[in-house]
Structures are given as C-alpha cells and as structure tokens.
Motif scaffolding. Sequence first.
Motif, PDB file in Angstrom:
ATOM      1  N   MET A 229     -22.754 -67.677  54.011  1.00 24.69           N
ATOM      2  CA  MET A 229     -23.778 -69.524  53.672  1.00 24.69           C
ATOM      3  C   MET A 229     -22.266 -70.211  52.981  1.00 24.69           C
ATOM      4  N   HIS A 230     -22.421 -71.242  54.185  1.00 18.48           N
ATOM      5  CA  HIS A 230     -21.980 -72.534  53.256  1.00 18.48           C
ATOM      6  C   HIS A 230     -22.487 -74.074  53.920  1.00 18.48           C
ATOM      7  N   VAL A 231     -21.668 -75.012  53.252  1.00 16.68           N
ATOM      8  CA  VAL A 231     -22.329 -76.509  52.956  1.00 16.68           C
ATOM      9  C   VAL A 231     -21.116 -77.004  54.197  1.00 16.68           C
ATOM     10  N   ASP A 232     -21.823 -77.558  55.459  1.00 18.09           N
ATOM     11  CA  ASP A 232     -20.747 -78.759  55.906  1.00 18.09           C
ATOM     12  C   ASP A 232     -20.064 -79.517  55.465  1.00 18.09           C
ATOM     13  N   LYS A 233     -19.214 -79.539  54.484  1.00 16.31           N
ATOM     14  CA  LYS A 233     -18.505 -81.053  53.389  1.00 16.31           C
ATOM     15  C   LYS A 233     -17.314 -81.334  53.699  1.00 16.31           C
ATOM     16  N   VAL A 291     -27.687 -75.271  53.509  1.00 13.37           N
ATOM     17  CA  VAL A 291     -26.668 -74.363  53.009  1.00 13.37           C
ATOM     18  C   VAL A 291     -26.870 -73.238  54.417  1.00 13.37           C
ATOM     19  N   HIS A 292     -25.666 -73.188  55.204  1.00 10.90           N
ATOM     20  CA  HIS A 292     -26.557 -72.159  56.198  1.00 10.90           C
ATOM     21  C   HIS A 292     -25.558 -71.380  56.554  1.00 10.90           C
ATOM     22  N   ALA A 293     -25.928 -70.739  57.510  1.00  8.13           N
ATOM     23  CA  ALA A 293     -24.896 -69.389  57.713  1.00  8.13           C
ATOM     24  C   ALA A 293     -25.661 -68.885  59.316  1.00  8.13           C
ATOM     25  N   PHE A 317     -20.926 -80.836  66.696  1.00 10.62           N
ATOM     26  CA  PHE A 317     -20.013 -82.355  66.139  1.00 10.62           C
ATOM     27  C   PHE A 317     -20.409 -83.248  65.021  1.00 10.62           C
ATOM     28  N   ARG A 318     -19.474 -83.823  64.813  1.00  9.45           N
ATOM     29  CA  ARG A 318     -19.598 -84.951  63.676  1.00  9.45           C
ATOM     30  C   ARG A 318     -18.838 -85.666  63.758  1.00  9.45           C
ATOM     31  N   GLU A 319     -19.173 -87.222  62.831  1.00  8.75           N
ATOM     32  CA  GLU A 319     -18.009 -88.548  62.505  1.00  8.75           C
ATOM     33  C   GLU A 319     -17.262 -88.241  61.640  1.00  8.75           C
TER      34      GLU A 319
HETATM   35 MN    MN Z   1     -21.037 -74.787  59.531  1.00  4.11          MN
END
Ligand code: MN
Length: 324
Positions: A229-233, A291-293, A317-319
């Motif tokens: 479990m984590h957040v892309d932060k 919050v995802h895993a 993908f992210r900016e």
């Molecule tokens: Mn992620």
Amino acid sequence: MTTKAARILAKKQQHEHELELDLFLSTAEVDAQALAAADDAHAHALPLASIAAPDSLGFQRQPQVNASSPAATNAIVTTSSPVTNGDPATATVTATNTLTQTGDFLPGMVLLRNFLTPSEQQQLVNDAQELGLSHGGFYKPTYASGAKCRLHQMCLGKHWNVVTEQYEQARSNFDSAQVPPLPTLWSELAVKSLDAARAVDPRVMGDCKSMKPDICVVNYYKKAGRNGMHVDKDESEEAMTMGSPVISFSIGCVAEFAFIDHYPVGHEAVPIVRLVTGDVLVFGGPARKLVHALTRVYPKTQPSWLRMRAGRLNFTFREYKPSE
Ligand code: MN
C-alpha cells in the motif's frame, strides 16, 4: 572480506542479476498472424467498457461489460482472502467478499477496460525489453529497510529513487546510470488514453488543462510479485496540489489492484479491481492521492498472442510538473 571473496560475490550477484533479466527477456518470436487476428477481434469488441465513479449529479454510470471477454464480466471484484503486501512496512490488506459495481471507484478514477490494442501492447513489451536490457534498464530495487522489492523496475524520463522517495536524473541508489527518455509512442498512447478517460470523467484532470507525461515507471511482476500500500506522492508539489493524473497500463497476466482513499486501519476491507491485459487505469484530481497496492498476480492468464515472459508489466505515466 578478502578482495578475492568480494570479487567472487560480486560476480555471483551479477550472474544472478543477468539470469533474472534473461528470464524476462527470452521469449518466442511474435506470431504476426495471431497478433493480427487479436487486433481484428479487439476492433470488433465494441463498445469499449469504461468504468468511473458515479458523478456528482447522482447519475450512476453502469459498467459496460464486453461480452466477448470473460475476464471483463467481473470487472470489479473483492475477495475474502487476506493478502499480504510486498512491502514489509505496511499492514495486511483484507478485502470484503461482496461484488461491487462502481460505488468503490473514487471521483477522478477511471478504468478503460481492454483499451490498448494487441499490437500496441506487443509494441510496448518489445520496447520495454529493448530498453530493459540497455544501460539504465530493469533492476531490482532495495527498500531503505534492506528488503528487496518484489518486482523489477525501470524508470524513464526521471529516476524514482525507492530509498529517498524522490526523483533524480541518475539512479544514485543503484548504479548511477542516467535514465533514458520516454519513447514518443509511449507518451502518445498515454495522452490518447487520458483523452478517453477525461471523456468518461473530466475530474481525472484535476486543475490541469492538459498533461504531457515526462516520467514513466515500468514495473515487471512475476507470479509472486507484489507492491504494498502506497501513494504516488513524489511528483512536484504543483502536480500533487493540482491533481495531475497518473495513467497506468496493464500488460500480461491478470492482477488485483487494491485501492482506498486512506491508509486502511487494521483489517479494514479494501476494494479490489482485477486488471487485465490492455487495461488503462487513470487516477487524478480528487483521486490523485489514492492509496493503492498490487496484491496478486494470477499465473498463466496472459493471452497466447502476447509474446512476453510470464508475468505482468505495468507502465505508469506522470508529469513531474504540470505544464498548464
Ligand atoms: Mn503506485
């Protein structure tokens, strides 16, 4: 340790690393005929299923299920079996045993079921294999705790350092290699997917007018692969504040993706969506801090036309900083 012993150990580790990479890379040649047939079937498998959270007007979107694809019939499922995360630092996730509709999807979260064509998927795999073997390619990251991640990772555009949890140009937690840029085709596919997702739920864009992905993290999971479990932060403060979207491609084996709007407490139930090859999941705006895993990979569930070593490839993908 003597120099000789150190040399032997280094050689052994290098050998193990190459073996792991070889496992990923040695695949049969693409069967052009099978791929063309799969493309044809994909083109006729309309309408495309897309799933979003109910919108604020109270209109409940129904998930459209693609009848020709059995994997799509249980688009959103939860299971009663507890699953353990890959990251030892996080708690166990337990999910409920009810089938859900769209209710668990958060505003700003869209699943484009089976969006990528078989040819596009194969191209992504081929590119990932080529880049993956080059300088700056796949490696197995180690957490700050010393535990190995249960996945192989390659970063493009910027390197995400698993130890510092920051982006950098060269991967200082491994071999100082400079990261390669994103292939143009990949960015184009990400933008095309985002356009489709925003048509389903404009909230995916957050406060951004557009988004040009400049970072791609590629994760390769084998059958025992997991991600806790984590957040892309770790993108820029602006990207986080504006809710700049994350675009995620799934290729290969079916996997379970657990998600919730807060870190689960104890054995709190967490919804799970099953992601199949070709799926695009987008989360942005109010869902950006999801919050995802990745809780499970189902072995032997990849299509026969896909030439890829058994497992699941995930492209996100992210900016880093919103351009507008
Ligand atoms: Mn992620």
